[in-house]
Write a protein that holds these residues in place. Structure first.
Motif, PDB file in Angstrom:
ATOM      1  N   THR A  10       0.851  -1.178   0.000  1.00  0.00           N
ATOM      2  CA  THR A  10       0.000   0.000   0.000  1.00  0.00           C
ATOM      3  C   THR A  10       0.891   1.233   0.000  1.00  0.00           C
ATOM      4  O   THR A  10       2.023   1.183   0.490  1.00  0.00           O
ATOM      5  CB  THR A  10      -0.939   0.031   1.213  1.00  0.00           C
ATOM      6  OG1 THR A  10      -1.764   1.209   1.159  1.00  0.00           O
ATOM      7  CG2 THR A  10      -0.154   0.045   2.511  1.00  0.00           C
ATOM      8  N   ASP A  11       0.359   2.349  -0.529  1.00  0.00           N
ATOM      9  CA  ASP A  11       1.134   3.591  -0.521  1.00  0.00           C
ATOM     10  C   ASP A  11       0.687   4.531   0.582  1.00  0.00           C
ATOM     11  O   ASP A  11       1.118   5.689   0.628  1.00  0.00           O
ATOM     12  CB  ASP A  11       1.039   4.294  -1.887  1.00  0.00           C
ATOM     13  CG  ASP A  11      -0.390   4.671  -2.252  1.00  0.00           C
ATOM     14  OD1 ASP A  11      -1.317   4.368  -1.473  1.00  0.00           O
ATOM     15  OD2 ASP A  11      -0.584   5.265  -3.335  1.00  0.00           O
ATOM     16  N   ARG A  12      -0.164   4.053   1.500  1.00  0.00           N
ATOM     17  CA  ARG A  12      -0.601   4.925   2.594  1.00  0.00           C
ATOM     18  C   ARG A  12      -0.756   4.113   3.867  1.00  0.00           C
ATOM     19  O   ARG A  12      -1.173   2.955   3.834  1.00  0.00           O
ATOM     20  CB  ARG A  12      -1.914   5.621   2.245  1.00  0.00           C
ATOM     21  CG  ARG A  12      -3.031   4.698   1.843  1.00  0.00           C
ATOM     22  CD  ARG A  12      -4.215   5.464   1.275  1.00  0.00           C
ATOM     23  NE  ARG A  12      -5.247   4.570   0.786  1.00  0.00           N
ATOM     24  CZ  ARG A  12      -6.226   4.088   1.531  1.00  0.00           C
ATOM     25  NH1 ARG A  12      -6.320   4.420   2.804  1.00  0.00           N
ATOM     26  NH2 ARG A  12      -7.137   3.279   1.020  1.00  0.00           N
ATOM     27  N   PRO A  13      -0.389   4.717   4.998  1.00  0.00           N
ATOM     28  CA  PRO A  13      -0.525   4.006   6.271  1.00  0.00           C
ATOM     29  C   PRO A  13      -1.970   3.629   6.568  1.00  0.00           C
ATOM     30  O   PRO A  13      -2.910   4.228   6.032  1.00  0.00           O
ATOM     31  CB  PRO A  13       0.006   5.010   7.297  1.00  0.00           C
ATOM     32  CG  PRO A  13       0.843   5.969   6.512  1.00  0.00           C
ATOM     33  CD  PRO A  13       0.205   6.042   5.161  1.00  0.00           C
ATOM     34  N   TYR A  14      -2.129   2.628   7.423  1.00  0.00           N
ATOM     35  CA  TYR A  14      -3.436   2.141   7.865  1.00  0.00           C
ATOM     36  C   TYR A  14      -4.211   1.475   6.729  1.00  0.00           C
ATOM     37  O   TYR A  14      -5.441   1.469   6.702  1.00  0.00           O
ATOM     38  CB  TYR A  14      -4.256   3.256   8.528  1.00  0.00           C
ATOM     39  CG  TYR A  14      -3.504   3.910   9.657  1.00  0.00           C
ATOM     40  CD1 TYR A  14      -3.391   3.285  10.901  1.00  0.00           C
ATOM     41  CD2 TYR A  14      -2.863   5.134   9.478  1.00  0.00           C
ATOM     42  CE1 TYR A  14      -2.666   3.865  11.931  1.00  0.00           C
ATOM     43  CE2 TYR A  14      -2.134   5.714  10.498  1.00  0.00           C
ATOM     44  CZ  TYR A  14      -2.038   5.072  11.723  1.00  0.00           C
ATOM     45  OH  TYR A  14      -1.305   5.643  12.736  1.00  0.00           O
ATOM     46  N   SER A  15      -3.458   0.939   5.801  1.00  0.00           N
ATOM     47  CA  SER A  15      -4.017   0.101   4.742  1.00  0.00           C
ATOM     48  C   SER A  15      -2.993  -1.006   4.518  1.00  0.00           C
ATOM     49  O   SER A  15      -2.004  -1.112   5.234  1.00  0.00           O
ATOM     50  CB  SER A  15      -4.259   0.926   3.474  1.00  0.00           C
ATOM     51  OG  SER A  15      -4.894   0.152   2.477  1.00  0.00           O
TER      52      SER A  15
END
Length: 291
Positions: A10-15
């Protein structure tokens, strides 16, 4: 002992698929690593020790909640990103050799921005181990025989771990679930795990064999999926494409996969993706070494 929490594929935290990376785990025993992994409750944790004097080479051990794994995808992809962040010397690109107890792999990394990296794991060649009789396989996942893809046979193969790849069609992927423990039926087929794959949608699902936990994104399973679809001519030689997983867990993930070869001669399988840094932490106390 410090550790890093990263989200992989993923390119974003919390994913994506969460991971704990211990970049300096010298002195920890296997039982301690397992105890730490169970305490943190990530699907897997990876423990690294610098392999002197080889430049860019690290010994790696991967644990899930049940025990040590001979191989895994998302922990090695995430581990290489952490190594680049700590030891990359400001370079935009890096190359890392990770020595697992059973095999050695290469991972290339690229800096994408603050707290963002891309990693590409070379899983090596695929080994095709047989095509089981499809009778009864759909029922293992609460499906009907008609839910299986008629153009793609179930197959057991390995790029490090032995998976039954079970191709399905229509809305079968959304309805699939593990209805009874899979260890015994998979062992009869020569497989360790199962990966349910919708080839048309380029999406897969994987669970622990007891069915209690669904994996967010399975790098080892994705490698088998890439090799499988290359063998059956559904992807081009060396063509990179995106395999998705995690939608049904609420953490959608994207894995960049490719495979080189023709027929059963798949010589190289690559799985990669983005890695997002989430947090850093420190263990204030270590488990009992004999635990």
């Amino acid at each position: 002992m410090r550790f890093h929490h990263v989200d992989v594929f993923t390119d974003r935290p919390y994913s994506g698929n969460g991971l704990a990376v211990f970049p300096d785990a010298a002195g920890l025993t296997g039982p301690q690593m397992l105890a730490v992994t169970r305490e943190l409750r990530h699907f897997e944790s990876v423990f690294l020790v610098r392999d002197e004097p080889a430049e860019g080479t690290w010994r790696a051990r991967v644990f899930d909640l049940a025990g040590e794994l001979d191989f895994a995808g998302h922990p090695l992809v995430g581990a290489a990103a952490v190594l680049h962040d700590l030891h990359g010397g400001g370079a935009d690109r890096g190359a890392w050799t990770l020595r697992l107890p059973a095999r050695t792999v290469e991972v290339a990394t690229r800096r994408r921005g603050p707290g963002r990296y891309a990693s590409l794991l070379d899983q090596g060649p695929a080994v095709f181990l047989g095509r089981p009789d499809p009778s009864g396989l759909a029922a293992l996942f609460g499906l009907e025989p008609g839910d299986l893809d008629p153009g793609l046979p179930p197959e057991v193969l390995s790029t490090g771990l032995r998976y039954l790849v079970l191709p399905v069609r229509g809305d079968a992927l959304a309805r699939a679930r593990v209805v009874a423990p899979l260890d015994v039926p998979l062992a009869r087929l020569g497989a360790e795990f199962a990966y349910v794959l919708d080839a048309a949608a380029a999406e897969g699902r994987h669970w622990t064999n007891d069915g209690l936990v669904e994996d967010v994104a399975t790098g080892s399973g994705a490698g088998c999926g890439a090799a499988y679809l290359r063998r059956h001519g559904r992807t081009g030689d060396g063509e990179q494409w995106v395999l998705r997983q995690g939608r049904f867990t609420g953490r959608p993930s994207a894995m960049a996969v490719s495979a080189d070869g023709r027929g059963a001669d798949v010589r190289a399988v690559r799985v990669g993706g983005e890695v997002a840094f989430v947090a850093e932490g420190r263990l204030r106390e270590l488990p009992d070494p004999g635990r």
